[in-house]
Design a protein around this motif. Structure first.
Motif, PDB file in Angstrom:
ATOM      1  N   GLN A  36      33.518  35.671  33.663  1.00 51.78           N
ATOM      2  CA  GLN A  36      33.389  34.469  34.487  1.00 51.78           C
ATOM      3  C   GLN A  36      32.357  33.557  33.815  1.00 51.78           C
ATOM      4  O   GLN A  36      31.170  33.642  34.091  1.00 51.78           O
ATOM      5  N   THR A  37      32.851  32.698  32.921  1.00 48.20           N
ATOM      6  CA  THR A  37      31.955  31.939  32.056  1.00 48.20           C
ATOM      7  C   THR A  37      31.621  30.573  32.639  1.00 48.20           C
ATOM      8  O   THR A  37      32.274  30.087  33.562  1.00 48.20           O
ATOM      9  N   ARG A  38      30.650  29.936  32.045  1.00 47.68           N
ATOM     10  CA  ARG A  38      30.251  28.585  32.462  1.00 47.68           C
ATOM     11  C   ARG A  38      31.329  27.548  32.162  1.00 47.68           C
ATOM     12  O   ARG A  38      31.289  26.430  32.681  1.00 47.68           O
ATOM     13  N   HIS A  39      32.290  27.915  31.315  1.00 46.85           N
ATOM     14  CA  HIS A  39      33.387  27.007  30.988  1.00 46.85           C
ATOM     15  C   HIS A  39      34.691  27.426  31.671  1.00 46.85           C
ATOM     16  O   HIS A  39      35.741  26.853  31.383  1.00 46.85           O
ATOM     17  N   GLY A  40      34.613  28.397  32.556  1.00 49.70           N
ATOM     18  CA  GLY A  40      35.800  28.852  33.256  1.00 49.70           C
ATOM     19  C   GLY A  40      36.085  30.321  32.990  1.00 49.70           C
ATOM     20  O   GLY A  40      35.459  30.955  32.131  1.00 49.70           O
ATOM     21  N   PRO A  41      37.048  30.872  33.699  1.00 57.20           N
ATOM     22  CA  PRO A  41      37.343  32.306  33.582  1.00 57.20           C
ATOM     23  C   PRO A  41      38.290  32.618  32.431  1.00 57.20           C
ATOM     24  O   PRO A  41      39.034  31.751  31.962  1.00 57.20           O
ATOM     25  N   VAL A  42      38.267  33.864  31.995  1.00 54.34           N
ATOM     26  CA  VAL A  42      39.279  34.374  31.079  1.00 54.34           C
ATOM     27  C   VAL A  42      40.543  34.691  31.874  1.00 54.34           C
ATOM     28  O   VAL A  42      40.551  34.660  33.108  1.00 54.34           O
ATOM     29  N   ALA A  43      41.633  34.999  31.163  1.00 54.94           N
ATOM     30  CA  ALA A  43      42.885  35.338  31.846  1.00 54.94           C
ATOM     31  C   ALA A  43      42.810  36.707  32.495  1.00 54.94           C
ATOM     32  O   ALA A  43      43.266  36.907  33.630  1.00 54.94           O
ATOM     33  N   ALA A  44      42.258  37.675  31.756  1.00 54.67           N
ATOM     34  CA  ALA A  44      42.255  39.057  32.232  1.00 54.67           C
ATOM     35  C   ALA A  44      41.119  39.831  31.569  1.00 54.67           C
ATOM     36  O   ALA A  44      40.560  39.406  30.555  1.00 54.67           O
ATOM     37  N   VAL A  45      40.814  40.962  32.162  1.00 58.13           N
ATOM     38  CA  VAL A  45      39.909  41.943  31.571  1.00 58.13           C
ATOM     39  C   VAL A  45      40.748  43.187  31.297  1.00 58.13           C
ATOM     40  O   VAL A  45      41.501  43.641  32.162  1.00 58.13           O
ATOM     41  N   CYS A  46      40.624  43.741  30.084  1.00 57.80           N
ATOM     42  CA  CYS A  46      41.423  44.900  29.684  1.00 57.80           C
ATOM     43  C   CYS A  46      40.500  46.086  29.430  1.00 57.80           C
ATOM     44  O   CYS A  46      39.575  45.987  28.606  1.00 57.80           O
ATOM     45  N   VAL A  47      40.768  47.195  30.131  1.00 56.60           N
ATOM     46  CA  VAL A  47      39.868  48.348  30.099  1.00 56.60           C
ATOM     47  C   VAL A  47      40.676  49.648  30.043  1.00 56.60           C
ATOM     48  O   VAL A  47      41.896  49.653  30.185  1.00 56.60           O
ATOM     49  N   TRP A  48      39.963  50.743  29.870  1.00 54.04           N
ATOM     50  CA  TRP A  48      40.575  52.060  29.996  1.00 54.04           C
ATOM     51  C   TRP A  48      41.016  52.282  31.451  1.00 54.04           C
ATOM     52  O   TRP A  48      40.416  51.730  32.386  1.00 54.04           O
ATOM     53  N   PRO A  49      42.032  53.120  31.688  1.00 55.98           N
ATOM     54  CA  PRO A  49      42.528  53.333  33.049  1.00 55.98           C
ATOM     55  C   PRO A  49      41.460  53.762  34.052  1.00 55.98           C
ATOM     56  O   PRO A  49      41.503  53.347  35.221  1.00 55.98           O
ATOM     57  N   GLN A  50      40.492  54.562  33.617  1.00 56.25           N
ATOM     58  CA  GLN A  50      39.505  55.075  34.567  1.00 56.25           C
ATOM     59  C   GLN A  50      38.550  53.997  35.085  1.00 56.25           C
ATOM     60  O   GLN A  50      37.816  54.237  36.051  1.00 56.25           O
ATOM     61  N   PHE A  51      38.599  52.803  34.476  1.00 55.02           N
ATOM     62  CA  PHE A  51      37.711  51.731  34.909  1.00 55.02           C
ATOM     63  C   PHE A  51      38.432  50.619  35.673  1.00 55.02           C
ATOM     64  O   PHE A  51      37.818  49.608  36.017  1.00 55.02           O
ATOM     65  N   VAL A  52      39.707  50.812  35.934  1.00 53.27           N
ATOM     66  CA  VAL A  52      40.491  49.758  36.593  1.00 53.27           C
ATOM     67  C   VAL A  52      39.935  49.423  37.968  1.00 53.27           C
ATOM     68  O   VAL A  52      39.726  48.249  38.309  1.00 53.27           O
ATOM     69  N   ALA A  53      39.710  50.424  38.805  1.00 56.33           N
ATOM     70  CA  ALA A  53      39.253  50.161  40.172  1.00 56.33           C
ATOM     71  C   ALA A  53      37.914  49.427  40.172  1.00 56.33           C
ATOM     72  O   ALA A  53      37.702  48.493  40.954  1.00 56.33           O
ATOM     73  N   GLN A  54      37.014  49.827  39.271  1.00 57.79           N
ATOM     74  CA  GLN A  54      35.722  49.157  39.186  1.00 57.79           C
ATOM     75  C   GLN A  54      35.889  47.696  38.782  1.00 57.79           C
ATOM     76  O   GLN A  54      35.282  46.795  39.384  1.00 57.79           O
ATOM     77  N   ALA A  55      36.716  47.449  37.767  1.00 52.94           N
ATOM     78  CA  ALA A  55      36.922  46.077  37.302  1.00 52.94           C
ATOM     79  C   ALA A  55      37.568  45.226  38.385  1.00 52.94           C
ATOM     80  O   ALA A  55      37.166  44.072  38.608  1.00 52.94           O
TER      81      ALA A  55
END
Length: 254
Positions: A36-55
């Motif tokens: 969540q940047t000062r110039h706007g958000p990215v499209a997505a965050v990509c992580v390992w499966p075990q971190f999906v719920a946290q993200a």
């Protein structure tokens, strides 16, 4: 397109990625804050499966969560891939990046690879499915085109270059072949994702230009164009701040 225009395109099409073996909950907290940047958000965050719920819990609904399945080896193992997909979906992700069994394709098992992709597509609906063809390992343009065709025929939403875990990641030559197959597939919604080794706006610009040339100006949108990267964001922000290129460091192939 100016460097700032390119940077804006890269930002809105960025899958901000962390797929390092040492990732922890703190890593994901920091990643989501950066998204969540000062110039706007990215499209997505990509992580390992075990971190999906946290993200998913840490991000607004406008930023999608992606996770990887069958990663990074791309084994011809439908049961494993489907189990990964089901766990990712249940944890709340909107997107799945799955590895095409590229070693099986190189061994001549096109039919089996096609069947694998069909099963993966069935298991992943209605989530967005990106198929990683590992173009740097396929090497030959004809094989890259075949992998792209198989993925599109199975219903992939995006064709992605690389896992970022092999010696050769995204290349412009492979991207052009993939984009050409997408353009001639008749699938107006299919998209392209470049990943691995793209760490500056200058490195990303030729991929933006190639996408425009193959798919048109309207494809310069997160619905059809993505960049999988970690270090790229620092350079994007530096360019948008008018500071020129940033000193970029990134771990792994991203």
């Amino acid at each position: 397109m100016s460097s700032q225009d390119t940077a804006r395109t890269l930002l809105r099409c960025l899958d901000l990625t962390s797929l390092n073996d040492g990732d922890t909950a703190d890593t994901i907290t920091a990643l989501c804050a950066k998204a969540q940047t000062r110039h706007g958000p990215v499209a997505a965050v990509c992580v390992w499966p075990q971190f999906v719920a946290q993200a998913r819990a840490a991000l607004p609904a406008s930023i999608r969560v992606a996770a990887v399945a069958n990663f990074p080896d791309g084994a011809l193992d439908v049961a494993r891939a489907v189990a990964d997909i089901e766990a990712i979906a249940q944890a709340g992700a909107q997107e799945i990046d799955v590895v095409l069994p590229y070693k099986a394709l190189l061994a001549g098992q096109s039919l089996e690879v096609g069947e694998f992709l069909a099963e993966v597509r069935h298991a992943s609906r209605p989530l967005t499915l990106k198929v990683i063809i590992e173009s740097g390992e396929l090497k030959d343009e004809a094989v890259i085109r075949r992998a792209t065709q198989l993925s599109l025929n199975a219903g992939a939403d995006f064709i992605k270059t690389s896992t970022g875990k092999t010696p050769v990641s995204a290349t412009l030559e492979a991207a052009r072949a993939m984009l050409d197959e997408i353009a001639h597939s008749g699938l107006a919604a299919a998209g392209f994702k470049a990943s691995g080794g793209i760490r500056t706006v200058a490195q990303g610009e030729p991929y933006v230009a190639a996408t425009r040339a193959a798919l048109g100006e309207s494809a310069l949108d997160p619905s059809r164009l993505r960049f999988g990267a970690s270090g790229l964001l620092d350079d994007i922000l530096a360019v948008l701040d008018g500071q020129g290129a940033a000193a970029v460091t990134a771990s792994g192939g991203y």
